[in-house]
Motif scaffolding. Structure first.
Motif, mmCIF file in Angstrom:
data_model
loop_
_atom_site.group_PDB
_atom_site.id
_atom_site.type_symbol
_atom_site.label_atom_id
_atom_site.label_comp_id
_atom_site.label_asym_id
_atom_site.label_seq_id
_atom_site.Cartn_x
_atom_site.Cartn_y
_atom_site.Cartn_z
ATOM 1 N N GLU A 223 0.832 -1.198 0.000
ATOM 2 C CA GLU A 223 0.000 0.000 0.000
ATOM 3 C C GLU A 223 0.873 1.257 0.000
ATOM 4 O O GLU A 223 0.547 2.260 -0.656
ATOM 5 C CB GLU A 223 -0.954 -0.014 1.190
ATOM 6 N N HIS A 224 1.990 1.209 0.710
ATOM 7 C CA HIS A 224 2.932 2.332 0.708
ATOM 8 C C HIS A 224 3.494 2.558 -0.690
ATOM 9 O O HIS A 224 3.527 3.694 -1.188
ATOM 10 C CB HIS A 224 4.062 2.041 1.701
ATOM 11 N N MET A 225 3.938 1.470 -1.339
ATOM 12 C CA MET A 225 4.518 1.597 -2.675
ATOM 13 C C MET A 225 3.463 2.037 -3.697
ATOM 14 O O MET A 225 3.789 2.724 -4.678
ATOM 15 C CB MET A 225 5.161 0.284 -3.105
ATOM 16 N N ALA A 226 2.210 1.674 -3.475
ATOM 17 C CA ALA A 226 1.143 2.123 -4.363
ATOM 18 C C ALA A 226 0.944 3.631 -4.264
ATOM 19 O O ALA A 226 0.723 4.314 -5.277
ATOM 20 C CB ALA A 226 -0.161 1.390 -4.028
ATOM 21 N N VAL A 227 1.029 4.161 -3.042
ATOM 22 C CA VAL A 227 0.921 5.610 -2.859
ATOM 23 C C VAL A 227 2.107 6.315 -3.498
ATOM 24 O O VAL A 227 1.962 7.363 -4.149
ATOM 25 C CB VAL A 227 0.812 5.955 -1.358
ATOM 26 N N VAL A 228 3.310 5.749 -3.339
ATOM 27 C CA VAL A 228 4.496 6.324 -3.976
ATOM 28 C C VAL A 228 4.301 6.408 -5.479
ATOM 29 O O VAL A 228 4.635 7.408 -6.125
ATOM 30 C CB VAL A 228 5.749 5.484 -3.635
ATOM 31 N N LYS A 229 3.731 5.378 -6.075
ATOM 32 C CA LYS A 229 3.572 5.306 -7.528
ATOM 33 C C LYS A 229 2.363 6.085 -8.036
ATOM 34 O O LYS A 229 2.424 6.725 -9.097
ATOM 35 C CB LYS A 229 3.451 3.843 -7.946
ATOM 36 N N GLY A 230 1.259 6.046 -7.279
ATOM 37 C CA GLY A 230 0.021 6.629 -7.794
ATOM 38 C C GLY A 230 -0.456 7.884 -7.112
ATOM 39 O O GLY A 230 -1.423 8.501 -7.570
ATOM 40 N N GLY A 231 0.173 8.251 -5.996
ATOM 41 C CA GLY A 231 -0.236 9.459 -5.291
ATOM 42 C C GLY A 231 -1.665 9.377 -4.800
ATOM 43 O O GLY A 231 -2.109 8.358 -4.251
ATOM 44 N N ASP A 232 -2.435 10.445 -5.056
ATOM 45 C CA ASP A 232 -3.799 10.524 -4.544
ATOM 46 C C ASP A 232 -4.739 9.515 -5.198
ATOM 47 O O ASP A 232 -5.816 9.232 -4.670
ATOM 48 C CB ASP A 232 -4.353 11.941 -4.750
ATOM 49 N N ARG A 233 -4.356 8.987 -6.346
ATOM 50 C CA ARG A 233 -5.213 7.980 -7.002
ATOM 51 C C ARG A 233 -5.215 6.655 -6.262
ATOM 52 O O ARG A 233 -6.144 5.850 -6.404
ATOM 53 C CB ARG A 233 -4.718 7.726 -8.432
ATOM 54 N N ALA A 234 -4.167 6.378 -5.493
ATOM 55 C CA ALA A 234 -3.986 5.060 -4.883
ATOM 56 C C ALA A 234 -5.086 4.761 -3.872
ATOM 57 O O ALA A 234 -5.597 5.652 -3.189
ATOM 58 C CB ALA A 234 -2.626 4.981 -4.206
ATOM 59 N N VAL A 235 -5.462 3.489 -3.808
ATOM 60 C CA VAL A 235 -6.452 3.028 -2.843
ATOM 61 C C VAL A 235 -5.838 1.905 -2.003
ATOM 62 O O VAL A 235 -4.805 1.320 -2.352
ATOM 63 C CB VAL A 235 -7.727 2.502 -3.545
ATOM 64 N N ARG A 236 -6.489 1.620 -0.894
ATOM 65 C CA ARG A 236 -6.031 0.536 -0.030
ATOM 66 C C ARG A 236 -6.617 -0.787 -0.517
ATOM 67 O O ARG A 236 -7.624 -0.824 -1.233
ATOM 68 C CB ARG A 236 -6.451 0.802 1.410
ATOM 69 N N LEU A 237 -5.996 -1.878 -0.106
ATOM 70 C CA LEU A 237 -6.445 -3.209 -0.499
ATOM 71 C C LEU A 237 -7.776 -3.530 0.174
ATOM 72 O O LEU A 237 -7.955 -3.300 1.379
ATOM 73 C CB LEU A 237 -5.384 -4.235 -0.092
ATOM 74 N N ASP A 238 -8.708 -4.048 -0.607
ATOM 75 C CA ASP A 238 -10.019 -4.444 -0.075
ATOM 76 C C ASP A 238 -9.836 -5.429 1.077
ATOM 77 O O ASP A 238 -9.031 -6.361 0.997
ATOM 78 C CB ASP A 238 -10.831 -5.102 -1.190
ATOM 79 N N ARG A 239 -10.604 -5.228 2.152
ATOM 80 C CA ARG A 239 -10.402 -6.031 3.361
ATOM 81 C C ARG A 239 -10.681 -7.511 3.135
ATOM 82 O O ARG A 239 -9.972 -8.378 3.652
ATOM 83 C CB ARG A 239 -11.281 -5.487 4.491
ATOM 84 N N ASP A 240 -11.709 -7.828 2.361
ATOM 85 C CA ASP A 240 -11.997 -9.234 2.098
ATOM 86 C C ASP A 240 -10.904 -9.870 1.243
ATOM 87 O O ASP A 240 -10.521 -11.023 1.456
ATOM 88 C CB ASP A 240 -13.355 -9.377 1.405
#
Length: 558
Positions: A223-240
């Motif tokens: 999730e950290h690396m996703a924010v680094v790559k996508g910025g504000d577009r990034a989302v967290r992994l679905d809990r299920d």
């Protein structure tokens, strides 16, 4: 071990399987995790005692390098996973024991680390064997990314969408540990230093806590690396979707000799499981909640078997047999007469004729699942104080030793060790890595350094020596003349009170499959999706489907 409220100990004993049935590698290599497995024991304690988990430190940069601290509070104690993330070049990633760099390295710290502790650990933990840790550290671990899935999840989350569930199901983990060391290795705290702590008294609890917290780290880092790559577009992994991820593990021969070297511990593990099965079988009737729970557990086992893949020539037919068995079991349960006397015993007896060993051992796990109130207390019986059994009773008469050999080692005394196929292998310790290895006696050097893991041959040699001694002679006199038999005499004396202490197979035979030893031990850890890559190492999954730290208080956790 206390009997259930409805049956006496003597009644339950009628339903216990004997060691002669249970302790053969062919069956042990079909073991499945149960609710008595160590990770399940730990998770129940976390919820029951309301442990609190948080992440007070996250200092990871845009390259994925840095450190984090996961803090676990239980009563007056705190345990902290200190995780070091590394920006590892692709060419350096290796799961082999000779590797010198990893995507992430970890230690479980006893307490809450100060900045000075973290600085010290940063200088040592990433080096693993080449570094040194202190008795404040309980484990030392490392992990590598599952590169394809790791990048897929980062890419998807960075673009604001969820990753493909099929991709996650195919692999099942973002990282796999290549080692989780404890019990004094490389300077960590000895088992004896922590065994009196109630939360760590059960076997391998610090290792299980380490891996569970590593699992949280694997999601946090993607999730950290996703924010680094996508910025504000990034989302967290679905809990299920997150729940379907575990921690992979690559395990080789280093683990195999453990259950041979710890006969009292092995006995307690196997006896607890067998006692649990006997308690369930001994029930006079079946309640509707238990029947419903059986069906839920059977459905879960079927789903697991359907997503479990392997290309190994030994595992492929076993996996096919398991799937066939579960289909047959499902049809049988749908029409089973649970109103008959002893319905659980009847179901078990049916399985011994209708199912393969894979199916039978899966049914054992499934039958225990809805009976937590009946069997969970047995988890408290699975640890062992091995020190008392180290002392040899030198006054024991030779005739008693021979009687124990005959009763408990008849399987070993029947083996002809003059034939090459029965002495084809030898166990030794690698000089470079100080880990167990298996050599081929006919074409490899090193047999002079053989480790005493060939229990069947040692029993046979002891029996042959004792034939030349008077039955009333104390065994101490024999050992004065033949000190090479001390190890086996000790095991014989252990076996007289520990019926499940020995594997009833020749561990140096040409046909022996070390993978069976690995699977037996790993099933007690709670591992799933056994995927052998040879007969000497295997990949598995831990904590798949289990709650994450922020879910530990949810209802329904077992």
């Amino acid at each position: 071990m206390s009997p259930s409220a409805h049956n006496t100990t003597s009644q339950i004993a009628l339903f216990r399987r004997p060691a002669s049935e249970v302790m053969h590698l062919e069956r042990m290599g079909c073991s499945h995790p149960t609710r008595l497995s160590f990770l399940r024991t730990m998770l129940r304690r976390l919820r029951r005692e309301n442990w609190k988990v948080d992440r007070p430190v996250w200092d990871v940069d845009a390259t994925g390098s840095g450190h984090a601290v996961y803090r676990t509070r239980c009563g007056e104690r705190t345990y902290s996973l200190v995780a070091f993330a590394h920006d590892l070049p692709e060419g350096m990633r290796s799961d082999r024991v000779i590797a010198t760099a990893w995507d992430a390295t970890f230690t479980l710290f006893d307490g809450e680390p100060t900045q000075a502790d973290i600085d010290r650990l940063r200088d040592n933990v990433p080096l693993q064997e080449a570094g040194r840790i202190s008795t404040r550290e309980l484990t030392l671990a490392r992990a590598n990314r599952s590169v394809r899935l790791f990048h897929h999840v980062v890419d998807a989350l960075s673009q604001g969408r969820q990753p493909d569930p099929a991709e996650i199901a195919d692999i099942g983990y973002l990282m796999r540990t290549t080692a989780v060391y404890g019990s004094g290795k490389f300077g960590a705290a000895d088992r004896s230093d922590i065994a009196d702590r109630p939360e760590l008294a059960a076997p391998f609890q610090v290792e299980m806590l380490t891996v569970w917290l590593i699992r949280a780290f694997t999601v946090d880092i993607v999730e950290h690396m996703a924010v680094v790559k996508g910025g504000d577009r990034a989302v967290r992994l679905d809990r299920d979707l997150r729940r379907t991820l575990g921690v992979g593990n690559s395990t080789g021969l280093g683990m195999a000799p453990f259950i041979v070297r710890h006969p009292v511990l092995l006995n307690n593990w196997m006896m607890a499981r067998e006692e649990a099965l006997a308690r369930v079988r001994a029930q006079a009737s079946a309640t509707q909640p238990a029947i419903a729970g059986l069906r839920v557990a059977l459905d879960a086992a079927t789903r697991n078997a359907n997503v479990w893949t392997s290309q190994h020539p030994v595992q492929v037919p076993k996996l096919a047999a398991l799937r066939d068995d579960l289909r047959l079991l499902s049809k049988t349960v749908d029409t089973w007469d649970f109103d008959q006397p002893l319905p659980w015993d009847a179901l078990w007896c049916w399985s011994t004729d209708a199912l393969s060993f894979e199916g039978q051992e899966a049914l054992l796990s499934i039958m225990l699942e809805p009976h937590g109130d009946l069997v969970d207390d047995l988890a408290d019986c699975m640890a062992a104080d091995e020190a008392p059994s180290f002392r040899i009773d030198g006054a024991m008469r030779v005739r008693y030793v021979r009687a124990i050999l005959k009763e408990n080692y008849g399987w070993a005394l029947s083996i002809d060790f003059s034939t090459p196929e029965n002495t084809a292998r030898f166990w030794y310790v690698s000089e470079e890595k100080l880990e167990p290895r298996l050599g081929e006696r006919a074409n490899e050097d090193g047999a002079t350094l053989e480790q005493p893991l060939c229990i069947a041959r040692l029993a046979s040699e002891l029996d042959e020596t004792l034939q030349d001694h008077d039955g009333e002679e104390p065994v101490a006199a024999v050992l004065l003349a033949h000190p090479e038999h001390r190890y086996m005499v000790r095991r014989v004396q252990i076996a007289q009170n520990h019926p499940f202490a020995e594997v009833h197979d020749n561990l140096i035979a040409a046909a022996m499959l070390p993978i069976d030893l690995l699977r037996c031990k790993l099933s007690f850890f709670g591992a799933t999706r056994f995927d052998p890559r040879s007969d000497r190492w295997v990949r598995i999954n831990l904590f798949q489907g289990a709650p994450f730290p922020d879910e530990i208080e949810q209802e329904g956790l077992q």
